[in-house]
Scaffold this motif. Sequence first.
Motif, PDB file in Angstrom:
ATOM      1  N   ARG A  19       1.054  -0.765  -0.066  1.00 49.83           N
ATOM      2  CA  ARG A  19       0.225   0.316  -0.053  1.00 49.83           C
ATOM      3  C   ARG A  19       1.275   1.548  -0.176  1.00 49.83           C
ATOM      4  O   ARG A  19       0.443   2.025   0.003  1.00 49.83           O
ATOM      5  CB  ARG A  19      -1.196  -0.402   0.551  1.00 49.83           C
ATOM      6  CG  ARG A  19      -1.915  -1.086   0.645  1.00 49.83           C
ATOM      7  CD  ARG A  19      -3.119  -0.728   1.565  1.00 49.83           C
ATOM      8  NE  ARG A  19      -3.755  -1.337   3.359  1.00 49.83           N
ATOM      9  CZ  ARG A  19      -3.587  -1.174   4.230  1.00 49.83           C
ATOM     10  NH1 ARG A  19      -3.998  -0.195   4.824  1.00 49.83           N
ATOM     11  NH2 ARG A  19      -3.731  -1.547   5.217  1.00 49.83           N
ATOM     12  N   LEU A  22       4.384   3.619   4.166  1.00 44.98           N
ATOM     13  CA  LEU A  22       3.712   3.848   6.064  1.00 44.98           C
ATOM     14  C   LEU A  22       4.102   5.418   6.724  1.00 44.98           C
ATOM     15  O   LEU A  22       5.162   4.826   6.636  1.00 44.98           O
ATOM     16  CB  LEU A  22       3.444   2.844   5.842  1.00 44.98           C
ATOM     17  CG  LEU A  22       2.657   1.345   5.749  1.00 44.98           C
ATOM     18  CD1 LEU A  22       2.787   0.161   6.553  1.00 44.98           C
ATOM     19  CD2 LEU A  22       1.238   1.958   5.745  1.00 44.98           C
ATOM     20  N   ALA A  33      -1.624   5.592  14.854  1.00 42.79           N
ATOM     21  CA  ALA A  33      -2.187   5.177  13.547  1.00 42.79           C
ATOM     22  C   ALA A  33      -1.109   4.567  12.865  1.00 42.79           C
ATOM     23  O   ALA A  33      -0.350   5.302  13.154  1.00 42.79           O
ATOM     24  CB  ALA A  33      -3.192   6.356  12.681  1.00 42.79           C
ATOM     25  N   SER A  35      -0.499   4.153   8.427  1.00 50.46           N
ATOM     26  CA  SER A  35      -1.226   4.340   7.613  1.00 50.46           C
ATOM     27  C   SER A  35      -0.244   5.430   6.494  1.00 50.46           C
ATOM     28  O   SER A  35       0.362   5.642   6.404  1.00 50.46           O
ATOM     29  CB  SER A  35      -2.276   5.252   7.986  1.00 50.46           C
ATOM     30  OG  SER A  35      -3.272   4.898   7.210  1.00 50.46           O
ATOM     31  N   GLU A  39      -2.879  10.648   5.466  1.00 55.12           N
ATOM     32  CA  GLU A  39      -4.152  10.094   6.536  1.00 55.12           C
ATOM     33  C   GLU A  39      -3.272  10.544   7.760  1.00 55.12           C
ATOM     34  O   GLU A  39      -4.862  10.980   9.126  1.00 55.12           O
ATOM     35  CB  GLU A  39      -4.086   8.512   6.428  1.00 55.12           C
ATOM     36  CG  GLU A  39      -6.003   7.829   7.188  1.00 55.12           C
ATOM     37  CD  GLU A  39      -5.986   6.647   7.107  1.00 55.12           C
ATOM     38  OE1 GLU A  39      -5.873   5.748   5.735  1.00 55.12           O
ATOM     39  OE2 GLU A  39      -6.588   5.476   7.789  1.00 55.12           O
ATOM     40  N   CYS A  40      -2.616   9.989   8.727  1.00 58.00           N
ATOM     41  CA  CYS A  40      -1.783  10.122   9.434  1.00 58.00           C
ATOM     42  C   CYS A  40      -1.934  12.201  10.077  1.00 58.00           C
ATOM     43  O   CYS A  40      -1.951  12.201  10.976  1.00 58.00           O
ATOM     44  CB  CYS A  40      -0.422  10.078   9.287  1.00 58.00           C
ATOM     45  SG  CYS A  40      -0.168   8.049   9.702  1.00 58.00           S
ATOM     46  N   ARG A 361       1.000  -1.625  15.945  1.00 52.57           N
ATOM     47  CA  ARG A 361      -0.209  -0.992  15.350  1.00 52.57           C
ATOM     48  C   ARG A 361      -0.703  -0.176  16.159  1.00 52.57           C
ATOM     49  O   ARG A 361      -0.509   0.083  18.128  1.00 52.57           O
ATOM     50  CB  ARG A 361      -1.321  -2.136  15.064  1.00 52.57           C
ATOM     51  CG  ARG A 361      -1.320  -3.189  16.908  1.00 52.57           C
ATOM     52  CD  ARG A 361      -2.399  -4.314  16.516  1.00 52.57           C
ATOM     53  NE  ARG A 361      -1.932  -4.684  18.341  1.00 52.57           N
ATOM     54  CZ  ARG A 361      -2.372  -4.776  19.015  1.00 52.57           C
ATOM     55  NH1 ARG A 361      -3.171  -3.792  19.693  1.00 52.57           N
ATOM     56  NH2 ARG A 361      -2.388  -5.475  20.432  1.00 52.57           N
TER      57      ARG A 361
END
Length: 406
Positions: A19, A22, A33, A35, A39-40, A361
Amino acid sequence: MSALLLTNAREVFGAPTDRGALSILIEGEQITAVSALAECEYLARERNLEPQCVDCSDSVIVPGFIDCHTHLVFTGTRERELYLRAANTPYLEILRQGGGIHQTVQAVHEADEDELVATGRRYLDQALALGITTVEIKSGYGLDTENESKLLRAIQRLKGDHPIDVVPTFLVHSVPLGEDRQRYLNRVVEEMIPAFRPLADWFDIFVEEGVFDIAESRRMLKAAAAAGYCLGLHTNQMHDIGGVGLALETGVRHVDHLEVLSDSDARALIDASDVYAVFLPGAEYCAFSPHIGQIHKLLNMPERLVLSSDFNPGSSPILSPMLVMAMAVWRYRLTDPDLLVRALTINPARMLGFSDRGEIRPGTRADLVCLALDNSAQIPYLGTLNCIRRVYKNGRLVAAPMPEIV
Ligand code: NIG
Ligand code: FE
């Protein structure tokens, strides 16, 4: 609340790699988070955070390493013994002649508590710089009540004021030289086990031919279980005297060394479902062991396989988790790089009873190591180079050992 944003890592261990880059948002001591950067950033704005951003585009980020088997608090060193072993004197022979563990015992007897704390702190600083954020430390170089409790108090002081999380263990390591065996065992069971419970959560014994036999160990384990300790064992290092059967019978949580392991004991360990196997390749190399840790017999319990340094002044003057992983490939021919990292992060976390660390996580502790590598498969391969860029403990930068090249 302080906030931190580690941006655009090459890989975040355990997170999907398909993806794109990150980032990790950290609030106080915890990860909020994992991500994409946008998004963060959105999340940070929504939560009114102004995070400090750290570019991680040259790094792989892994959970802080958890070293679950060390003898890190001691004084004195035993480099001459290394060369004796190199010249073929067996480890147990050195011990029989009053060297080995007994030499460190003498040095610890001569040291006061402050000295033990000071030396321990130096090794803990090193541990942190090597990416270790949680460490188990055994006593075992005091032997008598007074000196064993001095060691455990030193371990407690370090637990209280060093950034690393420390897990203290009372280790029954050997009968003191010149002491009556039966009298010593009585003292361990009646005096030390109850007295040390406030100082140690775990209990361990060196189960080995000529050290402690099965009947002696059974008696001590039962007393320790009754006193509320969690149990681990040094066993099957040089001889198989039945330590695995004893472990399964007495509720031991982890068995360590396992260089000599029968097929039936391996099957029993797999079937036990809640017992962990800890392998210590550093001790195998530095003790010039003729045996090899029998990890290949246990490969179908991958979530219960653990690697550790066994850092101590004798059989394993090794602390680097990167070196431990590399040695595990060389010695055991392990072929799964993910397993190697998990064996020093999530697996020992679960073994020691931590649910808040060992993986990356949201909701876990921000114990993180940034490595200047391309991917996590390089960790046991190029990891022994100077590639540790930054170490975070509870969201705080605690070590940045790799100098910027100018
Ligand atoms: O885990 N095997 C016994 N105890 C330690 C060694 C301690 C020492 O040599 O000082 C070990 O290898
Ligand atoms: Fe050990």
